[in-house]
Motif scaffolding. Structure first.
Motif, PDB file in Angstrom:
ATOM      1  N   SER A 165     122.409 -11.879   1.059  1.00 50.84           N
ATOM      2  CA  SER A 165     122.937 -11.173   2.105  1.00 50.84           C
ATOM      3  C   SER A 165     121.979  -9.783   2.625  1.00 50.84           C
ATOM      4  O   SER A 165     122.245  -9.531   3.794  1.00 50.84           O
ATOM      5  CB  SER A 165     124.408 -10.336   1.376  1.00 50.84           C
ATOM      6  OG  SER A 165     123.850  -9.642   0.209  1.00 50.84           O
ATOM      7  N   GLN A 166     121.333  -9.370   1.741  1.00 45.80           N
ATOM      8  CA  GLN A 166     120.391  -8.596   1.984  1.00 45.80           C
ATOM      9  C   GLN A 166     119.269  -9.100   3.207  1.00 45.80           C
ATOM     10  O   GLN A 166     119.119  -8.370   4.126  1.00 45.80           O
ATOM     11  CB  GLN A 166     119.564  -7.866   0.808  1.00 45.80           C
ATOM     12  CG  GLN A 166     120.588  -7.109  -0.106  1.00 45.80           C
ATOM     13  CD  GLN A 166     119.837  -6.684  -1.236  1.00 45.80           C
ATOM     14  OE1 GLN A 166     118.769  -7.189  -1.649  1.00 45.80           O
ATOM     15  NE2 GLN A 166     120.549  -6.183  -2.181  1.00 45.80           N
ATOM     16  N   LEU A 167     118.773 -10.262   2.837  1.00 45.41           N
ATOM     17  CA  LEU A 167     117.834 -10.847   3.811  1.00 45.41           C
ATOM     18  C   LEU A 167     118.391 -11.499   5.110  1.00 45.41           C
ATOM     19  O   LEU A 167     117.793 -11.146   6.157  1.00 45.41           O
ATOM     20  CB  LEU A 167     117.337 -12.180   3.207  1.00 45.41           C
ATOM     21  CG  LEU A 167     116.587 -11.820   1.958  1.00 45.41           C
ATOM     22  CD1 LEU A 167     116.065 -13.186   1.240  1.00 45.41           C
ATOM     23  CD2 LEU A 167     115.089 -11.062   2.257  1.00 45.41           C
ATOM     24  N   ILE A 168     119.631 -11.678   5.047  1.00 50.28           N
ATOM     25  CA  ILE A 168     120.259 -12.040   6.226  1.00 50.28           C
ATOM     26  C   ILE A 168     120.690 -10.892   6.952  1.00 50.28           C
ATOM     27  O   ILE A 168     120.342 -10.741   8.489  1.00 50.28           O
ATOM     28  CB  ILE A 168     121.651 -12.838   6.257  1.00 50.28           C
ATOM     29  CG1 ILE A 168     121.344 -14.225   5.304  1.00 50.28           C
ATOM     30  CG2 ILE A 168     122.453 -12.968   7.591  1.00 50.28           C
ATOM     31  CD1 ILE A 168     122.684 -14.899   4.918  1.00 50.28           C
ATOM     32  N   TRP A 169     120.851  -9.753   6.589  1.00 49.44           N
ATOM     33  CA  TRP A 169     121.260  -8.482   7.421  1.00 49.44           C
ATOM     34  C   TRP A 169     119.821  -8.128   7.942  1.00 49.44           C
ATOM     35  O   TRP A 169     119.736  -7.624   8.919  1.00 49.44           O
ATOM     36  CB  TRP A 169     121.775  -7.379   6.413  1.00 49.44           C
ATOM     37  CG  TRP A 169     121.940  -6.082   7.175  1.00 49.44           C
ATOM     38  CD1 TRP A 169     122.848  -5.584   7.746  1.00 49.44           C
ATOM     39  CD2 TRP A 169     120.669  -5.107   7.156  1.00 49.44           C
ATOM     40  NE1 TRP A 169     122.665  -4.307   8.313  1.00 49.44           N
ATOM     41  CE2 TRP A 169     121.393  -3.939   7.800  1.00 49.44           C
ATOM     42  CE3 TRP A 169     119.742  -5.007   6.566  1.00 49.44           C
ATOM     43  CZ2 TRP A 169     120.671  -2.986   8.267  1.00 49.44           C
ATOM     44  CZ3 TRP A 169     118.824  -3.607   6.949  1.00 49.44           C
ATOM     45  CH2 TRP A 169     119.281  -2.878   7.782  1.00 49.44           C
TER      46      TRP A 169
ATOM     47  N   VAL B 270     130.978  -6.357  12.494  1.00 55.33           N
ATOM     48  CA  VAL B 270     132.402  -6.866  12.513  1.00 55.33           C
ATOM     49  C   VAL B 270     132.296  -8.214  11.327  1.00 55.33           C
ATOM     50  O   VAL B 270     133.001  -8.219  10.587  1.00 55.33           O
ATOM     51  CB  VAL B 270     133.085  -7.012  13.786  1.00 55.33           C
ATOM     52  CG1 VAL B 270     134.304  -7.992  13.325  1.00 55.33           C
ATOM     53  CG2 VAL B 270     133.235  -6.185  14.516  1.00 55.33           C
ATOM     54  N   VAL B 271     131.097  -8.924  11.777  1.00 56.05           N
ATOM     55  CA  VAL B 271     131.117 -10.187  10.900  1.00 56.05           C
ATOM     56  C   VAL B 271     130.607  -9.918   9.626  1.00 56.05           C
ATOM     57  O   VAL B 271     131.360 -10.559   8.522  1.00 56.05           O
ATOM     58  CB  VAL B 271     130.019 -11.099  11.669  1.00 56.05           C
ATOM     59  CG1 VAL B 271     129.360 -12.289  10.760  1.00 56.05           C
ATOM     60  CG2 VAL B 271     130.363 -11.460  13.096  1.00 56.05           C
ATOM     61  N   PHE B 272     129.806  -8.979   9.101  1.00 59.62           N
ATOM     62  CA  PHE B 272     129.565  -8.473   7.938  1.00 59.62           C
ATOM     63  C   PHE B 272     130.435  -7.874   7.190  1.00 59.62           C
ATOM     64  O   PHE B 272     130.756  -8.146   5.998  1.00 59.62           O
ATOM     65  CB  PHE B 272     128.043  -7.774   7.814  1.00 59.62           C
ATOM     66  CG  PHE B 272     126.740  -8.137   7.736  1.00 59.62           C
ATOM     67  CD1 PHE B 272     126.458  -8.527   6.463  1.00 59.62           C
ATOM     68  CD2 PHE B 272     126.278  -8.783   8.788  1.00 59.62           C
ATOM     69  CE1 PHE B 272     125.146  -8.924   6.364  1.00 59.62           C
ATOM     70  CE2 PHE B 272     125.074  -9.649   8.652  1.00 59.62           C
ATOM     71  CZ  PHE B 272     124.394  -9.442   7.606  1.00 59.62           C
ATOM     72  N   THR B 273     131.244  -7.072   7.870  1.00 58.89           N
ATOM     73  CA  THR B 273     132.366  -6.548   7.051  1.00 58.89           C
ATOM     74  C   THR B 273     133.664  -7.544   6.764  1.00 58.89           C
ATOM     75  O   THR B 273     133.955  -7.565   5.420  1.00 58.89           O
ATOM     76  CB  THR B 273     133.062  -5.323   7.822  1.00 58.89           C
ATOM     77  OG1 THR B 273     132.216  -4.370   8.442  1.00 58.89           O
ATOM     78  CG2 THR B 273     134.163  -4.834   7.386  1.00 58.89           C
ATOM     79  N   MET B 274     134.016  -8.238   7.638  1.00 55.40           N
ATOM     80  CA  MET B 274     134.838  -9.469   7.245  1.00 55.40           C
ATOM     81  C   MET B 274     134.585 -10.314   6.287  1.00 55.40           C
ATOM     82  O   MET B 274     135.207 -10.624   5.288  1.00 55.40           O
ATOM     83  CB  MET B 274     135.480 -10.038   8.495  1.00 55.40           C
ATOM     84  CG  MET B 274     136.338  -9.266   9.565  1.00 55.40           C
ATOM     85  SD  MET B 274     136.580  -9.888  11.051  1.00 55.40           S
ATOM     86  CE  MET B 274     137.881 -11.144  10.450  1.00 55.40           C
TER      87      MET B 274
ATOM     88  N   LEU C 232     131.807 -10.150   3.979  1.00 50.39           N
ATOM     89  CA  LEU C 232     131.854  -9.895   2.554  1.00 50.39           C
ATOM     90  C   LEU C 232     132.768  -9.323   2.110  1.00 50.39           C
ATOM     91  O   LEU C 232     132.968  -9.499   0.624  1.00 50.39           O
ATOM     92  CB  LEU C 232     130.594  -8.536   2.703  1.00 50.39           C
ATOM     93  CG  LEU C 232     129.131  -8.871   3.142  1.00 50.39           C
ATOM     94  CD1 LEU C 232     128.401  -7.664   3.474  1.00 50.39           C
ATOM     95  CD2 LEU C 232     128.393 -10.020   2.439  1.00 50.39           C
ATOM     96  N   LYS C 233     133.781  -8.674   2.615  1.00 48.13           N
ATOM     97  CA  LYS C 233     135.058  -8.332   2.030  1.00 48.13           C
ATOM     98  C   LYS C 233     135.693  -9.663   1.205  1.00 48.13           C
ATOM     99  O   LYS C 233     136.270  -9.588   0.268  1.00 48.13           O
ATOM    100  CB  LYS C 233     135.957  -7.555   3.163  1.00 48.13           C
ATOM    101  CG  LYS C 233     135.698  -6.231   3.245  1.00 48.13           C
ATOM    102  CD  LYS C 233     136.698  -5.467   4.065  1.00 48.13           C
ATOM    103  CE  LYS C 233     136.492  -4.108   4.170  1.00 48.13           C
ATOM    104  NZ  LYS C 233     137.490  -3.285   5.149  1.00 48.13           N
TER     105      LYS C 233
END
Length: 403
Positions: free
Chosen positions: A167-171, A199-203, A205-206
């Motif tokens: 997730s860190q690398l993709i971000w 929006v994509v990361f928030t939805m 990862l939640k």
């Protein structure tokens, strides 16, 4: 749980305000104003010398923005006891984290306003943007930081380390692409892509976050506070942080040069504390290294003199608390040694350290200035300030501390 976070936040802010009055004292504020003014002046002159088609300017801005997005962490204010006492309330921690997330956004969002505004002139000159496009760039940076905080929040849940790293690398990859697109195409496009990414990361990862990793959450918060207390510890004693002691046998030669005489008792103690304690030695080495790095890249005489003088003052000012290092040791109070020897010892030790710093600064200033006469003026200025600080300011400061 929302009120519970507010209670903890109020207690945390009260503690921080008590420390901040020592950090932002008159001397530190004065030095900050001088540094800001000097950097602004140098930055303004640098912009005037840039060629019309300075294409790499956008890339420099994008890289600086990417690094600045890592400033600010997800704040949970978690404490070790939470692993036991808050475990039954895990299902209700959503309201707690909502408040903590909002609080986590405040400092980095404010800092991004300053960084974005500082770099806008470079974008205007190198990439042809207008100052009015500042709003689009700022919206993009806020969106990217918002998603990065969600990545940090994702890290306190019970997910595998590989998923956290992924997730860190993709971000990081998406943030870098969006930043470079914005500075080399359209500012509004970067803002739109940043919002979509948030929006994509928030939805996403939640949806993946299942079960809190209490130990990981507490460790991250303790590490965050430790870094904060380390900074505060440069200005005043912090009970929450304990200094480490290292043997450093390779530095025994400096201690052996101090005569084992009755009148040198405190000089030996202070020198030993300076060499083997990580608190003051680390502070001294960091400030000398940062000051030397700045002087290496400066080719302006008066700016080099001013910056070197400021760093010598900062080093000396931060070392004065050495005086109180043995204040609460019973054995030192039993020594048949006059108290006045403490002030003389601190004065001698800081004077030696400032002399060494002045010589190092003079060497790096010579590399930057490339002029023998200007190098002599810089070195002479550093030595004069070190002498005046040691002979006049330190005795006055110690007298105030004793009174």
């Amino acid at each position: 749980m929302s009120d519970f976070f507010q209670t903890r936040l109020a207690r945390h802010q009260k503690r921080m305000m008590r420390y901040m009055r020592y950090v932002f004292n008159d001397h530190f504020v004065l030095v900050c104003l001088f540094l800001v003014g000097g950097v602004g002046f140098y930055y303004s002159n640098l912009l005037k010398t840039l060629p019309e088609n300075f294409s790499i300017g956008g890339g420099i801005v994008a890289l600086v923005w990417l690094v600045s997005l890592y400033i600010g962490n997800f704040v949970t204010l978690a404490e070790p006891a939470d692993m036991v006492f808050l475990l039954p309330k895990e299902q209700e921690m959503g309201a707690y984290f909502k408040r903590s997330f909002v609080y986590s956004c405040l400092f980095p969002f404010f800092l991004l306003v300053l960084i974005c505004g500082f770099l806008m002139p470079l974008l205007v000159i190198s990439a042809g943007f207008q100052f009015g496009e500042f709003v689009w760039f700022l919206l993009m940076l806020w969106s990217l930081k918002y998603s990065q905080l969600h990545v940090q929040r994702y890290g306190i849940y019970q997910v595998s380390q590989s998923n956290k790293r992924m997730s860190q690398l993709i971000w990081l990859g998406m943030a870098a692409i969006i930043l470079f697109i914005s500075v080399y195409t359209f500012s509004w496009l970067g803002a739109i892509l940043g919002l979509l990414q948030a929006v994509v990361f928030t939805m996403y990862l939640k949806r993946l976050s299942v079960g809190l990793d209490w130990e990981e959450m507490i460790n991250k918060e303790q590490n965050r506070l430790h870094r904060l207390y380390q900074f505060i510890n440069l200005f005043t004693d912090v009970p929450e942080i304990t200094a480490t002691v290292k043997r450093r046998k390779y530095l025994d030669g400096f201690l052996n040069r101090i005569p084992l005489q009755h009148k040198q008792t405190y000089l030996y103690l202070y020198a030993r504390r300076m060499i083997r304690g990580s608190e003051f030695s680390g502070l001294y080495l960091r400030l000398v290294a940062i000051g030397s790095l700045f002087l290496y890249f400066l080719d302006s005489l008066w700016f080099s003199v001013g910056l070197g003088v400021v760093f010598i003052y900062l080093i000396g000012f931060q070392l004065i608390p050495l005086y109180n290092q043995f204040h609460y040791m019973v054995l030192t109070q039993l020594y048949p040694v006059p108290t006045s020897q403490k002030g003389q010892a601190v004065q001698s030790l800081i004077g030696f350290l400032l002399l060494a710093a002045a010589l190092i600064f003079g060497l790096f200033a010579a590399i930057g200035l490339k002029n023998l006469q200007e190098t002599g003026i810089s070195l002479g200025s550093y030595l004069v300030v070190a002498f005046v600080f040691t002979k006049l300011y330190i005795p006055m400061r110690i007298k105030k501390m004793v009174d």
